[in-house]
Design an enzyme around this catalytic site. Structure first.
Site, mmCIF file in Angstrom:
data_model
loop_
_atom_site.group_PDB
_atom_site.id
_atom_site.type_symbol
_atom_site.label_atom_id
_atom_site.label_comp_id
_atom_site.label_asym_id
_atom_site.label_seq_id
_atom_site.Cartn_x
_atom_site.Cartn_y
_atom_site.Cartn_z
ATOM 1 N N GLY A 134 3.598 0.941 -36.296
ATOM 2 C CA GLY A 134 2.397 1.524 -35.708
ATOM 3 C C GLY A 134 2.787 2.596 -34.718
ATOM 4 N N CYS A 167 9.411 -2.493 -37.378
ATOM 5 C CA CYS A 167 9.268 -1.523 -36.290
ATOM 6 C C CYS A 167 8.315 -2.059 -35.207
ATOM 7 C CB CYS A 167 8.821 -0.178 -36.862
ATOM 8 S SG CYS A 167 9.079 1.170 -35.695
ATOM 9 N N TYR A 168 7.095 -1.512 -35.097
ATOM 10 C CA TYR A 168 6.153 -2.043 -34.090
ATOM 11 C C TYR A 168 5.953 -3.542 -34.307
ATOM 12 C CZ TYR A 168 1.841 -2.444 -31.305
ATOM 13 O OH TYR A 168 0.892 -2.807 -30.390
ATOM 14 N N HIS A 201 12.693 1.014 -41.262
ATOM 15 C CA HIS A 201 11.639 0.897 -42.286
ATOM 16 C C HIS A 201 12.249 0.617 -43.662
ATOM 17 C CE1 HIS A 201 8.203 2.087 -39.818
ATOM 18 N NE2 HIS A 201 9.106 2.786 -39.144
ATOM 19 N N GLU A 246 10.731 0.018 -46.280
ATOM 20 C CA GLU A 246 9.840 0.489 -47.351
ATOM 21 C C GLU A 246 10.073 1.944 -47.742
ATOM 22 O OE1 GLU A 246 9.099 -0.204 -44.266
ATOM 23 O OE2 GLU A 246 7.525 1.068 -43.420
ATOM 24 N N ASP A 262 -10.572 6.225 -63.020
ATOM 25 C CA ASP A 262 -10.835 4.989 -62.272
ATOM 26 C C ASP A 262 -12.125 4.304 -62.716
ATOM 27 O OD1 ASP A 262 -8.687 6.062 -60.940
ATOM 28 O OD2 ASP A 262 -9.941 6.970 -59.395
ATOM 29 N N LYS A 322 -3.578 4.641 -57.868
ATOM 30 C CA LYS A 322 -3.914 5.243 -59.161
ATOM 31 C C LYS A 322 -2.921 4.852 -60.274
ATOM 32 C CE LYS A 322 -6.438 8.840 -60.796
ATOM 33 N NZ LYS A 322 -7.757 8.934 -60.183
#
Ligand code: XMP
Length: 513
Positions: A56, A83-84, A170, A172, A228, A369
């Site tokens: 964050g 992290c945060y 991170h 990710e 979609d 998507k």
């Protein structure tokens, strides 16, 4: 998909939260993102296999810093703070967080490893991605430091007894070279997920949920012709058959031959029960003289609602509306505690259900998507349809800067078609997230043959992206651009100048309005 195998991601406003979700789903594990306001009861009701506290933008010592109920650490559910999320874990459990002397942004090297579950099989000196101004200076009781970096004395911590972990970097982002391994350690070794979240499971589970929800009622769907809403309609139809009726409204703001192609696909390939309404004149009359982008969007959204509302009223059994809302539509339309601001009104999210008193079926609300495309493939929707570039609900109206009228629409349709055909001929279509032409509200002087021309300027836009949230302009070679420019100026009377848009998102957006 087995939702009993859920990982809950609690969002503290990081720009990477969605990326955490993607990376988890890539491991075939289902996950959901919730705001930090989620209650302990709601967390428990979802019986998650694990919890991730995201990063964050704040400092845990900011006056308005967002926190979470400390009970989250007592639930006996494995937890990873990123992290945060790590700093919050440390602070709430009695450790210490301080401003770092040297803020750490970018690459860092992990070292000083201790044996750990979270970093199992990660190599010493592995490269990780940092983005922080605070650091943990004292770890809470029961935790041990399992890795450090040059500027972070506490880079990864764990309490293996309680299965609580934290990383300063991170995992990710792709720049963390062994990030996938770290997430896998958490998902499979620590949370014991099975990794069985597949498109097939998702479809089976959704069909069951839709049937249970709808019972004896009827359902309606506004089919835009986009991927979609089409995949959502096919899925719902599989669940409830003829109780679903679809309406396709031709706004006159579609690309060249698009409505005809859509009708053909719906009729011949998908066996959907679709009513077609040509409302192009109505849309154009309402847009007459309007130049403000948000006004255009509102008018178009409201006109769709009016027509749809009238049609839906004809069947009193209709209680549900299907929408192909995706996860990025949800985040870009909501402002969470002022941390992300409203960028554009995406009309497929608001409006219809409130006005019509309908309940929503949004099977893809948590998906991206590319995940919807996979589901469409599993549902046997033709791949040439699924691979189509996204097209915004307000259509060409947001690609004509200034007033939308029939003459401008025809100019844009022709030019856009030439651009897209060339992209296809050069085999580039699938490399590009979205490509289109934009008609500018200015004219410039040119010379053709021996005559002076004073005609419109057209911008070409093409971007590479994975989910439309961020995007880079696409690097065509100059010969390609020259070919397209030549063809458009020669074939489309009314355009004498072509420019290529070289802005990325952020700071620009993909569409021009
Ligand atoms: P922007 O322009 O916000 O677009 O960077 C991100 C993605 O969203 C599409 N887009 C829309 N889609 N209704 C939609 O269904 C809308 O009002 C809308 N506006 C933008 C855009 O084409 C891109 O793929």
């Amino acid at each position: 998909m087995d939702k009993n195998q859920t990982i809950l991601i609690i969002d503290f406003g990081s720009q990477y939260t969605q990326l955490i979700a993607r990376k988890i789903r890539e491991q075939n594990v289902y996950c959901e993102i919730h705001t930090h306001q989620i209650s302990i009861e709601s967390i428990l009701s979802k019986s998650p296999k694990g919890i991730i506290l995201s990063g964050g933008p704040m400092s845990v010592y900011d006056e308005d810093s967002i926190i979470i109920d400390k009970k989250i650490f007592e639930l006996n559910i494995p937890l990873l703070g990123i992290c945060y999320g790590l700093q919050l874990t440390a602070k709430l459990l009695g450790g210490k967080v301080e401003k770092a002397e040297d803020r750490e942004y970018g690459k860092a090297i992990l070292n000083n490893f201790s044996k750990s579950k979270i970093l199992n099989n990660v190599s010493e000196n592995s490269v990780v991605w940092m983005s922080h101004g605070d650091l943990v200076s004292d770890v809470p009781d029961g935790f041990k430091i399992v890795a450090k970096s040059e500027h972070s004395p506490v880079c990864a911590i764990e309490n293996s007894e309680k299965n609580i972990f934290g990383v300063q970097f991170h995992p990710e982002v792709n720049h963390t070279l062994e990030g996938k391994k770290i997430l896998r350690n958490f998902l499979f070794d620590i949370c014991k997920c099975d990794g069985d979240w597949t498109s097939k499971n998702f479809i089976d589970k959704s069909i069951e949920e839709i049937r249970n929800k709808v019972c004896a009622d009827d359902v309606i769907c506004a089919l835009s012709g986009g991927v979609d809403s089409t995949v959502a309609a096919v899925l719902v139809q599989k669940a409830i058959g003829e109780k679903l009726s679809c309406i396709h409204i031709d706004s006159g703001l579609m690309r060249k031959n698009e409505s005809e192609q859509i009708e053909k696909i719906f009729n011949e390939k998908l066996e959907l029960n679709v009513k077609y309404i040509d409302a192009s004149e109505l849309f154009l009359s309402k847009l007459k003289g309007v130049t403000d982008p948000e006004k255009k969007r509102k008018i178009i959204g409201n006109t769709f609602i009016e027509i749809f509302d009238e049609e839906a009223k004809k069947n009193h059994k209709v209680k549900y509306l299907v929408q192909g809302t995706l996860y990025p539509d949800v985040i870009e339309s909501v402002s969470v505690k002022g941390k992300s601001s409203l960028i554009k009104t995406h009309h497929n999210v608001g409006g219809l259900p409130e006005k019509m008193n309908l309940k929503l079926i949004e099977p893809f609300r948590e998906l991206f998507k590319d995940e919807v495309r996979k589901i469409g493939k599993e549902l046997n929707i033709p791949s040439e349809f699924l691979s189509r570039h996204p097209f915004p609900g307000p259509g060409l109206a947001v690609r004509i800067l200034g007033e939308v009228n029939f003459v401008n629409l025809e100019l844009l349709r022709e030019a856009d078609n030439i651009f897209i055909e060339e992209i296809k001929n050069h085999g580039l279509y699938d490399d590009i997230w979205q490509a289109f032409a934009v008609l500018l509200p200015i004219s410039s002087v040119g010379v053709m043959g021996d005559s002076r021309t004073y005609e419109k300027v057209l911008a070409l836009r093409a971007v590479a992206s994975t989910d439309g949230m961020t995007a880079d302009w696409y690097h065509f070679n100059s010969e390609f651009l020259a070919t397209v420019s030549n063809k458009i100026v020669n074939k489309v009377k009314g355009i004498n100048r072509i420019v290529y848009d070289i802005s990325s998102k952020p700071p620009s957006t993909i569409e021009w309005e």
